[in-house]
Design a protein around this motif. Structure first.
Motif, mmCIF file in Angstrom:
data_model
loop_
_atom_site.group_PDB
_atom_site.id
_atom_site.type_symbol
_atom_site.label_atom_id
_atom_site.label_comp_id
_atom_site.label_asym_id
_atom_site.label_seq_id
_atom_site.Cartn_x
_atom_site.Cartn_y
_atom_site.Cartn_z
ATOM 1 N N GLU A 38 0.883 -1.218 -0.267
ATOM 2 C CA GLU A 38 0.085 -0.154 0.109
ATOM 3 C C GLU A 38 0.912 0.867 0.071
ATOM 4 O OE1 GLU A 38 -2.251 -0.809 3.528
ATOM 5 O OE2 GLU A 38 -3.644 -2.364 2.473
ATOM 6 N N GLU B 196 2.075 1.747 -3.902
ATOM 7 C CA GLU B 196 1.501 2.459 -4.356
ATOM 8 C C GLU B 196 1.055 3.900 -4.004
ATOM 9 O OE1 GLU B 196 -2.319 -0.206 -4.238
ATOM 10 O OE2 GLU B 196 -1.146 -2.291 -4.333
ATOM 11 N N ARG B 197 1.224 4.328 -2.556
ATOM 12 C CA ARG B 197 0.627 5.986 -2.833
ATOM 13 C C ARG B 197 2.124 6.213 -3.356
ATOM 14 N NH1 ARG B 197 -0.814 3.763 2.573
ATOM 15 N NH2 ARG B 197 1.464 4.692 3.765
ATOM 16 N N ALA C 86 4.021 5.248 -5.709
ATOM 17 C CA ALA C 86 3.976 5.461 -7.470
ATOM 18 C C ALA C 86 2.837 6.855 -7.789
ATOM 19 C CB ALA C 86 3.796 4.152 -8.209
ATOM 20 N N GLU C 87 1.903 7.244 -6.990
ATOM 21 C CA GLU C 87 1.460 7.912 -7.083
ATOM 22 C C GLU C 87 2.028 9.497 -6.964
ATOM 23 O OE1 GLU C 87 -2.391 7.761 -4.788
ATOM 24 O OE2 GLU C 87 -3.188 6.307 -5.649
ATOM 25 N N ARG C 88 2.546 9.416 -6.735
ATOM 26 C CA ARG C 88 3.321 10.846 -6.486
ATOM 27 C C ARG C 88 4.415 10.853 -7.031
ATOM 28 N NH1 ARG C 88 2.798 13.364 -0.607
ATOM 29 N NH2 ARG C 88 3.629 15.609 -1.695
ATOM 30 N N PRO D 288 5.530 8.713 -10.573
ATOM 31 C CA PRO D 288 4.538 7.717 -11.626
ATOM 32 C C PRO D 288 6.421 7.474 -12.479
ATOM 33 C CG PRO D 288 4.341 10.020 -11.895
ATOM 34 C CD PRO D 288 4.827 10.366 -10.823
ATOM 35 N N ALA E 100 5.644 1.830 -9.088
ATOM 36 C CA ALA E 100 4.973 1.112 -8.330
ATOM 37 C C ALA E 100 6.567 -0.105 -8.194
ATOM 38 C CB ALA E 100 4.238 0.034 -8.663
#
Length: 124
Positions: free
Chosen positions: A64, A67-68, A70-72, A74, A78
């Motif tokens: 988790e 994943e968080r 990877a949003e910041r 990109p 991930a």
């Protein structure tokens, strides 16, 4: 004239590389400080968990987290972040476990009589 233009172009590139590397050096210093702070807080968590250190590693939470992140980030994604965070978490757990096993032994790179625990009143 062609040689002169070439030399100036090379000098500009070299200067730009030095500038960018200087920026990287500053970010690396900030990153080192963040990693140290993260390791200190993670060590506190490990001391509070009923099963801590490597035995208590929570892979669901780590996924988790990645994943968080990877949003910041990109560009890294991930997969790369998972490898980075596996190293960060593993190193933090190893240091916390070493400190818990031998609080009287100072680690290299630390100042003072022993490792800092981040807990008020904690014995080194």
């Amino acid at each position: 004239m062609h040689d002169r233009h070439n030399a100036t172009g090379t000098e500009n590139v070299d200067e730009r590389i030095r500038d960018l590397r200087g920026r990287i050096d500053l970010m690396d210093a900030e990153l080192a400080e963040l990693l140290e702070r993260r390791a200190l807080v993670a060590a506190q968590v490990q001391r509070l968990k009923p099963v801590g250190y490597f035995a208590g590693r929570d892979m669901t939470r780590e996924r988790e987290l990645v994943e968080r992140m990877a949003e910041r980030a990109p560009r890294l994604g991930a997969e790369h972040l998972a490898a980075i965070m596996d190293s960060v978490i593993g190193a933090g757990l190893a240091v916390a476990q070493e400190e818990a096993a031998g609080r009287d032994r100072p680690r290299s790179g630390t100042s003072g009589p022993g490792p800092r625990t981040g807990r008020p009143g904690a014995r080194p």
